[in-house]
Design a protein around this motif. Structure first.
Motif, PDB file in Angstrom:
ATOM      1  N   PHE A  63       0.854  -1.185   0.000  1.00 14.38           N
ATOM      2  CA  PHE A  63       0.000   0.000   0.000  1.00 14.38           C
ATOM      3  C   PHE A  63       0.887   1.231   0.000  1.00 14.38           C
ATOM      4  N   THR A 108       1.229   4.789   1.093  1.00 16.22           N
ATOM      5  CA  THR A 108       0.574   5.727   2.006  1.00 16.22           C
ATOM      6  C   THR A 108       1.451   6.952   2.152  1.00 16.22           C
ATOM      7  N   ILE A 123       3.643   0.521   2.673  1.00 19.13           N
ATOM      8  CA  ILE A 123       3.421  -0.549   3.644  1.00 19.13           C
ATOM      9  C   ILE A 123       3.411  -1.867   2.883  1.00 19.13           C
ATOM     10  N   ALA A 153       2.374  -5.125   3.139  1.00 21.99           N
ATOM     11  CA  ALA A 153       1.474  -5.828   4.052  1.00 21.99           C
ATOM     12  C   ALA A 153       1.494  -7.345   3.868  1.00 21.99           C
ATOM     13  N   GLU A 196      -1.940 -12.253  14.366  1.00 21.10           N
ATOM     14  CA  GLU A 196      -2.401 -11.080  15.091  1.00 21.10           C
ATOM     15  C   GLU A 196      -3.003 -10.082  14.114  1.00 21.10           C
ATOM     16  N   SER A 197      -3.759  -9.160  14.672  1.00 18.90           N
ATOM     17  CA  SER A 197      -4.328  -8.110  13.859  1.00 18.90           C
ATOM     18  C   SER A 197      -3.207  -7.296  13.203  1.00 18.90           C
ATOM     19  N   GLY A 198      -3.353  -7.003  11.916  1.00 14.52           N
ATOM     20  CA  GLY A 198      -2.324  -6.238  11.207  1.00 14.52           C
ATOM     21  C   GLY A 198      -1.286  -7.111  10.523  1.00 14.52           C
ATOM     22  N   SER A 199      -1.458  -8.430  10.580  1.00 12.76           N
ATOM     23  CA  SER A 199      -0.433  -9.290   9.988  1.00 12.76           C
ATOM     24  C   SER A 199      -0.635  -9.489   8.484  1.00 12.76           C
ATOM     25  N   LYS A 224      -3.729 -10.488   6.932  1.00 10.47           N
ATOM     26  CA  LYS A 224      -4.708 -11.515   6.556  1.00 10.47           C
ATOM     27  C   LYS A 224      -5.784 -10.961   5.627  1.00 10.47           C
ATOM     28  N   SER A 225      -6.355  -9.805   6.000  1.00  8.01           N
ATOM     29  CA  SER A 225      -7.412  -9.237   5.150  1.00  8.01           C
ATOM     30  C   SER A 225      -6.851  -8.802   3.809  1.00  8.01           C
ATOM     31  N   ALA A 226      -5.666  -8.247   3.819  1.00  9.54           N
ATOM     32  CA  ALA A 226      -5.050  -7.832   2.559  1.00  9.54           C
ATOM     33  C   ALA A 226      -4.887  -9.041   1.644  1.00  9.54           C
ATOM     34  N   ASN A 277      -4.031   3.063  -4.455  1.00  4.33           N
ATOM     35  CA  ASN A 277      -2.751   3.029  -3.744  1.00  4.33           C
ATOM     36  C   ASN A 277      -2.204   1.618  -3.545  1.00  4.33           C
ATOM     37  N   LEU A 330       5.326  -2.355   9.095  1.00  4.33           N
ATOM     38  CA  LEU A 330       5.488  -3.067   7.834  1.00  4.33           C
ATOM     39  C   LEU A 330       6.175  -2.225   6.781  1.00  4.33           C
TER      40      LEU A 330
END
Ligand SMILES: Nc1ncnc2c1ncn2[C@@H]1O[C@H](COP(=O)(O)OP(=O)(O)O)[C@@H](O)[C@H]1O
Ligand SMILES: [Mg+2]
Lengths: 321, 320
Positions: B15, B17, B22, B24, B43-46, B48-50, B64, B281
């Motif tokens: 990404f 920014t 980042i 990700a 963990e959150s931010g690792s 997964k959603s990306a 972006n 990241l």
């Protein structure tokens, strides 16, 4: 729906009652409000004044005067002005369609163009089209309305009168509905002038709201399910982003009818109620003021009901069970 | 060896920014066989959603984002498809269920209508037939009185119910792959269990492959066949569920496991959690990105361990 209408009608009656009481009371406490003094001319004798008080009924208790005025205004509809003793209702009845033509026409223009420009801007956010439209919108917002009105009037009807494309534009005034073409010709410039600020403003609101909605979770769901671009835009993103527009419109329409419209009526000599209201205020002339205020309040209440219906259609969360 | 339904190879997501790039998702590879449930845990931010969003290029619209690598569905490369072609994949072949059922449904449309819309986007059936099918789907995901519920707006349903609606929508076209991104995180515990059971049943009935994304290893046990553990954009360990739960090899996995509340531990005991913060990241450090938080870090960890044999660690099992 029936319950909604009944409730709104009851509300309307209450609002009109409260507004009329307030106007009446206000008029009786402001200095210089005593109509007998004004009616009596420049150098009245005490006797003159007493005579006028008696003739016009100003010596009766205030509640009686109030009821009498309402009777003449609402039931007999023959109330006359203090200033020049002409009947009020005919003047208002010619004025209301003019003012409404001006306000409603401008409102349609600003909604259509405001939303369209906002959507185009939002869809092309950051690209050149968005930049151009942003400049246009901000220019619109910053233009003083009365100035624009006078400049356009000068340009179209005087300076460039002989230029073919402008020659059809009439020099102010109003033409009745019965000839829709003439009607629109007379109103097109005032409509644009009145709409221009709101177009800019609504375009900004729609743009921001659409950008917000495009990142919203439910719009992501729609995209993740493979819906087409236009469906995602119109059925999912746009519909939720129009909710703030409706809220704004509810507020702005009332404010426009009670404010800017008066200015524009005067600049273009439209002869609507706004102009009449302005003259009546200048003369502290209660009967027309009362009549105009009540008309205005009724229009605002009806407009708000329409906004609520639009609201309920757009957002089921606020629908009453 | 069964043929893979989904093959993800060297997926990389960046990404741009204002604070810099980042990175990700970094060289993520995994595959799904038919009917398999793979849990992606971290963990959150690792990232997964990306990862999930990249599978059908949902993050492509945001200017972006740069995604590289390969995603193949039944052998067909998705990364090079146009937006137009991807629309036929999204929802119909790869469907998604997101974390927050409260906001993931359009608030101004009836739920039956939302499901029918998805059906008709891919399958030109008459409106009435799509509406009937929507009601059947609501029934299938365990919503009582589906006919009446189909007429309701999302705000008239509970969170668990809305998640069921989203699952019904996702399963409407019998996709080969269901991506469930933290489907139970926003729900309370009993509802969580019901939703997980529902996913299990649907998987069994239709042979759907599931990528189950979660930060909660507790969710994994009952549902996943395999687990891939993600840390700072990389998969650091992957193994069958039973193996990973019984004997985690990566210290990070072990840390995650220790932080699950357990029935056989006294309730009053404080849950251990992994000390420290995941790395930002932005920068690509040359060593193991978990080393700063690792109890067993040593000199070798200044080099990045490669994922081999399901583990990316120089000292699997930790220092003994
Ligand atoms: N659209 C985006 N723009 C910039 N950064 C993003 C964007 N989406 C995610 N990130 C960042 O990428 C990293 C991974 O995010 P994400 O995939 O959502 O993690 P997870 O789902 O594992 O919690 C986070 O640091 C997050 O801040
Ligand atoms: Mg996430």
């Amino acid at each position: 729906m029936i319950r909604f209408v009944v409730r709104r009608l009851a509300g309307l009656v209450l609002v009109l009652f409260a507004v009329s009481l307030a106007v009446f009371a206000l008029f009786n406490v402001i200095p210089g409000g005593d109509p007998a003094l004004r009616l009596a001319g420049r150098h009245p004798t005490q006797q003159n004044i007493a005579q006028i008080r008696h003739d016009w009924g100003f010596d009766r208790p205030l509640p009686v005067q109030y009821l009498d005025m309402m009777d003449h205004l609402v039931i007999r509809r023959d109330i006359i002005s203090y200033q020049d003793q002409t009947p009020v209702m005919p003047t208002i009845e010619t004025g209301v369609p003019r003012t409404l033509s001006l306000a409603v026409g401008a409102a349609i223009l600003w909604l259509v163009f405001g939303v369209t420009i906002g959507v185009l801007s939002g869809l092309n956010a950051g690209r050149w089209l968005d930049r151009v439209l942003t400049v246009v919108a901000l220019t619109g917002i910053s233009i003083p309305i009365f100035w624009l009105g006078m400049v356009l009037l000068y340009l179209f009807t005087y300076r460039y009168r002989d230029v073919g494309v402008f020659s059809w534009i009439p020099i102010g005034g109003y033409a009745s509905w019965s000839d829709p073409i003439e009607w629109a010709k007379h109103l097109i410039v005032p409509w644009c002038v009145l709409a221009v600020v709101s177009i800019g403003f609504y375009a900004r609101v729609v743009r921001a709201s659409l950008l917000d909605a495009r990142g919203a979770d439910h719009v992501r769901t729609a995209r993740a399910m493979g819906l087409s671009r236009s469906r995602v835009l119109f059925r999912h993103a746009l519909r939720t982003s129009l909710i703030p527009v409706v809220t704004l419109f509810g507020l702005d329409f009332g404010a426009t009818v009670g404010g800017t419209v008066i200015l524009i009526e005067k600049v273009f000599g439209i002869g609507g109620v706004g102009q009449y209201a302005q003259e009546s205020v200048a003369h502290l002339d209660l009967p027309p003021l009362m009549a105009i205020t009540l008309y205005g309040a009724a229009i605002v209440v009806v407009a708000n009901a329409a906004v609520d219906i639009a609201y309920a259609w757009l957002d089921p969360r606020i629908r009453v069970a | 060896m069964p043929e893979n339904v989904l093959d993800v190879h060297d997926l990389d997501v960046r990404f741009a920014t204002e604070a810099g790039t980042i990175h990700a998702v970094r060289d993520v590879s995994f595959s799904l066989t038919r009917g398999e449930v793979l849990a992606l845990v971290g963990e959150s931010g690792s990232g997964k959603s990306a990862t999930a969003m990249s599978l059908t290029a949902l993050n492509r619209a945001a200017g972006n984002t740069r995604v590289t690598g390969s995603v193949r569905l039944h052998g067909r490369e998705l990364m090079t498809l146009s937006e137009r072609e991807l629309r036929d994949v999204r929802g119909a072949q790869v469907a998604m269920v997101f974390q927050d059922p409260m906001t993931s449904l359009n608030p101004v449309r009836r739920v039956g209508d939302l499901i029918a819309e998805v059906i008709r986007a891919h399958d030109p059936v008459p409106r009435r037939a799509a509406a009937r099918r929507a009601v059947e789907l609501l029934h299938e995901v365990g919503i009582a009185e589906p006919g009446r519920r189909a007429e309701l707006f999302p705000h008239q349903l509970s969170g668990g119910m809305r998640q069921r609606v989203l699952i019904a929508m996702a399963l409407a076209l019998r996709p080969a792959v269901l991506v469930a991104d933290e489907p139970t995180t926003a729900l309370d515990v009993t509802i969580q269990a019901q939703i997980l059971r529902l996913i299990r049943v649907l998987r069994a009935e239709h042979g759907t492959s599931v990528l189950l994304i979660t930060h909660d290893l507790g969710v994994v046990a009952g549902l996943a066949d395999r687990v891939a553990v993600m840390y700072a954009g990389r998969i650091v360990e992957t193994a069958p569920t039973s193996a990973i739960l019984a004997s985690p090899r990566h210290p990070y996995t072990a840390g995650l496991l220790e932080s699950i509340p357990r029935i056989d531990h006294p309730r009053s005991a404080r849950l251990p959690s992994i000390a420290g913060q995941p790395p930002t990241l932005q920068d690509d450090d040359p060593g193991c990105s978990f080393a700063p938080r690792c109890r067993s870090a040593h000199e070798a960890c200044a080099r990045r361990p490669v994922l081999s044999d399901g583990i990316a660690c120089h000292l699997p099992g930790g220092r003994r």
